[in-house]
Scaffold this active site. Sequence first.
Site, PDB file in Angstrom:
ATOM      1  N   GLU A   1      16.708  70.717  21.907  1.00 17.62           N
ATOM      2  CA  GLU A   1      18.013  70.042  21.931  1.00 17.62           C
ATOM      3  C   GLU A   1      17.943  68.628  21.399  1.00 17.62           C
ATOM      4  O   GLU A   1      18.926  68.116  20.862  1.00 17.62           O
ATOM      5  CB  GLU A   1      18.655  70.100  23.321  1.00 17.62           C
ATOM      6  CG  GLU A   1      17.936  69.381  24.392  1.00 17.62           C
ATOM      7  CD  GLU A   1      18.568  69.603  25.770  1.00 17.62           C
ATOM      8  OE1 GLU A   1      19.780  69.681  25.871  1.00 17.62           O
ATOM      9  OE2 GLU A   1      17.805  69.676  26.753  1.00 17.62           O
TER      10      GLU A   1
ATOM     11  N   HIS B   1       1.335  90.396  21.616  1.00 22.28           N
ATOM     12  CA  HIS B   1       2.290  91.509  21.460  1.00 22.28           C
ATOM     13  C   HIS B   1       3.371  91.179  20.442  1.00 22.28           C
ATOM     14  O   HIS B   1       4.390  91.868  20.384  1.00 22.28           O
ATOM     15  CB  HIS B   1       2.904  91.848  22.823  1.00 22.28           C
ATOM     16  CG  HIS B   1       1.876  92.263  23.833  1.00 22.28           C
ATOM     17  ND1 HIS B   1       1.146  93.412  23.721  1.00 22.28           N
ATOM     18  CD2 HIS B   1       1.413  91.636  24.948  1.00 22.28           C
ATOM     19  CE1 HIS B   1       0.289  93.511  24.734  1.00 22.28           C
ATOM     20  NE2 HIS B   1       0.433  92.433  25.485  1.00 22.28           N
TER      21      HIS B   1
ATOM     22  N   LYS C   1      27.572  67.168  28.358  1.00 22.71           N
ATOM     23  CA  LYS C   1      26.909  67.044  29.651  1.00 22.71           C
ATOM     24  C   LYS C   1      27.402  68.069  30.662  1.00 22.71           C
ATOM     25  O   LYS C   1      26.650  68.558  31.476  1.00 22.71           O
ATOM     26  CB  LYS C   1      27.137  65.622  30.182  1.00 22.71           C
ATOM     27  CG  LYS C   1      26.389  65.296  31.453  1.00 22.71           C
ATOM     28  CD  LYS C   1      24.913  65.162  31.177  1.00 22.71           C
ATOM     29  CE  LYS C   1      24.069  64.976  32.419  1.00 22.71           C
ATOM     30  NZ  LYS C   1      22.670  65.342  32.177  1.00 22.71           N
TER      31      LYS C   1
ATOM     32  N   ARG D   1      29.556  62.218  28.538  1.00 25.19           N
ATOM     33  CA  ARG D   1      29.806  63.657  28.637  1.00 25.19           C
ATOM     34  C   ARG D   1      29.800  64.332  27.262  1.00 25.19           C
ATOM     35  O   ARG D   1      29.790  65.539  27.172  1.00 25.19           O
ATOM     36  CB  ARG D   1      31.176  63.890  29.291  1.00 25.19           C
ATOM     37  CG  ARG D   1      31.254  63.344  30.698  1.00 25.19           C
ATOM     38  CD  ARG D   1      32.663  63.401  31.199  1.00 25.19           C
ATOM     39  NE  ARG D   1      33.150  64.754  31.315  1.00 25.19           N
ATOM     40  CZ  ARG D   1      33.072  65.491  32.414  1.00 25.19           C
ATOM     41  NH1 ARG D   1      32.536  64.993  33.499  1.00 25.19           N
ATOM     42  NH2 ARG D   1      33.541  66.708  32.447  1.00 25.19           N
TER      43      ARG D   1
ATOM     44  N   CYS E   1      35.306  67.347  27.629  1.00 31.72           N
ATOM     45  CA  CYS E   1      36.510  66.522  27.695  1.00 31.72           C
ATOM     46  C   CYS E   1      36.552  65.702  28.983  1.00 31.72           C
ATOM     47  O   CYS E   1      36.045  66.127  30.020  1.00 31.72           O
ATOM     48  CB  CYS E   1      37.744  67.404  27.648  1.00 31.72           C
ATOM     49  SG  CYS E   1      37.817  68.437  26.190  1.00 31.72           S
TER      50      CYS E   1
ATOM     51  N   ASN F   1      42.274  68.912  30.275  1.00 28.91           N
ATOM     52  CA  ASN F   1      40.925  69.512  30.214  1.00 28.91           C
ATOM     53  C   ASN F   1      41.061  70.959  30.662  1.00 28.91           C
ATOM     54  O   ASN F   1      41.804  71.237  31.601  1.00 28.91           O
ATOM     55  CB  ASN F   1      39.970  68.844  31.205  1.00 28.91           C
ATOM     56  CG  ASN F   1      39.537  67.472  30.769  1.00 28.91           C
ATOM     57  OD1 ASN F   1      39.913  67.009  29.708  1.00 28.91           O
ATOM     58  ND2 ASN F   1      38.751  66.820  31.607  1.00 28.91           N
ATOM     59  N   GLY F   2      40.286  71.838  30.053  1.00 29.13           N
ATOM     60  CA  GLY F   2      40.327  73.241  30.473  1.00 29.13           C
ATOM     61  C   GLY F   2      40.732  74.119  29.309  1.00 29.13           C
ATOM     62  O   GLY F   2      40.763  73.681  28.152  1.00 29.13           O
TER      63      GLY F   2
ATOM     64  N   GLU G   1      11.151  74.693  29.909  1.00 32.84           N
ATOM     65  CA  GLU G   1      11.907  73.449  29.950  1.00 32.84           C
ATOM     66  C   GLU G   1      11.457  72.500  28.829  1.00 32.84           C
ATOM     67  O   GLU G   1      12.280  71.840  28.191  1.00 32.84           O
ATOM     68  CB  GLU G   1      11.752  72.803  31.334  1.00 32.84           C
ATOM     69  CG  GLU G   1      12.426  71.465  31.523  1.00 32.84           C
ATOM     70  CD  GLU G   1      13.933  71.481  31.276  1.00 32.84           C
ATOM     71  OE1 GLU G   1      14.536  72.550  31.158  1.00 32.84           O
ATOM     72  OE2 GLU G   1      14.494  70.371  31.160  1.00 32.84           O
TER      73      GLU G   1
ATOM     74  N   TRP H   1      36.265  67.189  23.452  1.00 34.87           N
ATOM     75  CA  TRP H   1      35.123  67.936  22.903  1.00 34.87           C
ATOM     76  C   TRP H   1      35.733  69.253  22.435  1.00 34.87           C
ATOM     77  O   TRP H   1      36.137  70.078  23.258  1.00 34.87           O
ATOM     78  CB  TRP H   1      34.083  68.137  24.005  1.00 34.87           C
ATOM     79  CG  TRP H   1      32.759  68.662  23.551  1.00 34.87           C
ATOM     80  CD1 TRP H   1      31.702  67.939  23.075  1.00 34.87           C
ATOM     81  CD2 TRP H   1      32.310  70.021  23.567  1.00 34.87           C
ATOM     82  NE1 TRP H   1      30.646  68.764  22.798  1.00 34.87           N
ATOM     83  CE2 TRP H   1      30.981  70.043  23.093  1.00 34.87           C
ATOM     84  CE3 TRP H   1      32.900  71.237  23.944  1.00 34.87           C
ATOM     85  CZ2 TRP H   1      30.245  71.212  22.978  1.00 34.87           C
ATOM     86  CZ3 TRP H   1      32.158  72.401  23.820  1.00 34.87           C
ATOM     87  CH2 TRP H   1      30.847  72.379  23.342  1.00 34.87           C
TER      88      TRP H   1
ATOM     89  N   LYS I   1      13.913  71.149  25.905  1.00 36.86           N
ATOM     90  CA  LYS I   1      14.103  69.711  25.669  1.00 36.86           C
ATOM     91  C   LYS I   1      13.820  69.375  24.214  1.00 36.86           C
ATOM     92  O   LYS I   1      14.557  68.631  23.571  1.00 36.86           O
ATOM     93  CB  LYS I   1      13.172  68.946  26.600  1.00 36.86           C
ATOM     94  CG  LYS I   1      13.718  67.710  27.215  1.00 36.86           C
ATOM     95  CD  LYS I   1      14.523  67.870  28.476  1.00 36.86           C
ATOM     96  CE  LYS I   1      15.663  68.844  28.423  1.00 36.86           C
ATOM     97  NZ  LYS I   1      16.300  69.095  29.677  1.00 36.86           N
TER      98      LYS I   1
HETATM   99  C1  F6R Z   1      19.564  70.846  28.924  1.00 36.22           C
HETATM  100  C2  F6R Z   1      20.742  70.849  29.738  1.00 36.22           C
HETATM  101  C3  F6R Z   1      21.514  72.109  29.840  1.00 36.22           C
HETATM  102  C4  F6R Z   1      22.093  72.278  31.236  1.00 36.22           C
HETATM  103  C5  F6R Z   1      23.044  73.469  31.270  1.00 36.22           C
HETATM  104  C6  F6R Z   1      23.581  73.717  32.667  1.00 36.22           C
HETATM  105  O1  F6R Z   1      18.963  69.593  28.921  1.00 36.22           O
HETATM  106  O2  F6R Z   1      21.109  69.862  30.304  1.00 36.22           O
HETATM  107  O3  F6R Z   1      20.741  73.212  29.494  1.00 36.22           O
HETATM  108  O4  F6R Z   1      21.048  72.452  32.140  1.00 36.22           O
HETATM  109  O5  F6R Z   1      24.105  73.232  30.403  1.00 36.22           O
HETATM  110  O6  F6R Z   1      24.265  72.601  33.130  1.00 36.22           O
HETATM  111  P1  F6R Z   1      24.509  72.395  34.665  1.00 36.22           P
HETATM  112  O7  F6R Z   1      23.207  72.114  35.301  1.00 36.22           O
HETATM  113  O8  F6R Z   1      25.454  71.228  34.752  1.00 36.22           O
HETATM  114  O9  F6R Z   1      25.111  73.661  35.184  1.00 36.22           O
END
Ligand code: F6R
Length: 594
Positions: A485, A501, A589, A27, A2, A103-104, A478, A77, A482
């Site tokens: 997602e 295993h 985000k 976001r 949000c 927000n919250g 990682e 969101w 990537k």
């Molecule tokens: C993946 C991604 C998420 C963030 C996670 C933590 O591409 O962006 O896995 O890394 O949500 O977010 P932050 O770094 O903002 O705590």
Amino acid sequence: MCGIIACRTDRPATEYLRVGLRRLEYRGYDSVGIAVRTAGGGIARLRTTERIGALDTLLDRWTGPRFDGLGIGHTRWATHGVVSEGNAHPHTDCANQISVVHNGIIVNAVALRARLARAGHKFVTTVDSEVLCHLIEDERRAGDLLQAVQNALASVQGSWALAVLEHATGRIVLAANGSPLLVAHTADGDFAASDIAAIADWVDEYRVLGDGDIVDLTDQDTWRHCGAAIPPPMATRSLWRGGDVELDGYADYMAKEIDEQPEAVARILDELGDGIATGALWNGLGLPPFERLRMLGCGTSLNAGNVLGNLARRLGGVPASATLASEAGGEVADTGQLCLAISQSGETADVLRAMQSSAVGESPVVAITNNVHSTLARRADAVVGCSAGPEIGVAATKTFICQVVTGSALLLSALVATKRLSTPSAMGFVDDLRRLPDQLATAAAVARCVVPTMVDGLLAESGFIFIARGLGLPYAAEGALKLTELTYRWAECYAAGELKHGPLALIGAGTPVIVIENGDPRLAANTAEVQARGARVISIGLPGSAVPVIENHTAPWGPIVATVPLQILARTMALALGHDVDKPRNLAKSVTVE
Ligand code: F6R
């Protein structure tokens, strides 16, 4: 997640809200809405579950009275209540005298709703935020809006950043607790937002609300904390510019942000480089010595934490563990422990909660974050900024690289300062770090040539396996994250030695196996095992690999450049599958819910 914007401007508020809400799009959101005063003191409340373009259309077709300069807006969101126009913010009270964006999370919303409903309030949504409207409505009967907001919040448990617009007077009152909110006064007018990105077009400096603060958005802000008037906090210079969120000719933000990685690393080394081999970077934080490290983070940030743990163990013999922030409550703090809380946004609820958990206890916390004014930064004992610049793509790219480089710089400095690493050795590592921008740029050029030729053959695959050993493992993790997602396909990362295993059972004819080839001699045997079972192996790494990008395989931060082809692989596949690479489905985000 949000986002909030509020403004008090001479020109119609809609001119600013439209831009601000678009700036918040990155976001992630599923509905958007505004409440704006109109000439004559009415209120226009426009909401949609479509994209912001649909809100623009509603505004373009508006035939009602002229808009004045007072308004609030929100991108939602969904957490409580389905995605619907009715559940979209702003919400109002029974008498339609105030509009509220929030927000919250209101933890005691169910109890408050029941109490308010018994008292005769009519609820028209299923969202927790609506209770705020009715609580403030009751308190407003005594008069002053600011006092009413303060009284109403006294019975609320949870987190909030909220803006309340009083329809009759046009007054806007803001409040924050555990959720970011900032205010700014500019030549264009007075603004508030949950994220500087929303108002970066007009704002040079801003002030951040602390937990429990309540502010009247006038040109002479009235600040209150726990009922008492307080002076406004120091202003912070905005590092964002409105143009930072432009695509600059790129097809998407992810492509732009991958390309920005070399420059971002060079910037970090310009900022921190001199303090690494001298130990000054660490000494400047004023923290006590440490015997062990605990990294806290989620998703990509935890992968960066694992890179840093490897570095601390390998170079300094420092015991290090990485803790999933969402599971930190089940851990016990170690004696002499230093915590590194890693979060690009600095607003991740799981990380903020972890800081209060048994995993942290009384140990000092250093925040490694791309937002040095975030809640995490404010709550940590020390902060080191990642200097990645604005990252709009929901999937972290350059912030990951910057977390690794910033964290490596910090740990090298700490190891020198605590006499675990000699200055000459550290200087050698600084030289290696300074070579990274060129290596990242070369890796991008190589990957852009090679990776697209592989993608067609992968599009029909439903699952992917990533393997690595040692320092390569966090990068394989990682890469798998990537790919998951962005492509919405299964991707799992395994330590190569673990295959036999169990996971080897997954391998059949054509199963894609991505190997991070960082020179570990044991990897060849593991690769042979999957090849013998028909896997399609894609190796990323040293010369001779399918995607040869790694030059320095002895660096204590591991094969960081392998990240680039992994990012490009995920992006290229996602685009070929028709997905929006900047806004993967269901993701946001800044994840401000636990
Ligand atoms: C993946 C991604 C998420 C963030 C996670 C933590 O591409 O962006 O896995 O890394 O949500 O977010 P932050 O770094 O903002 O705590």
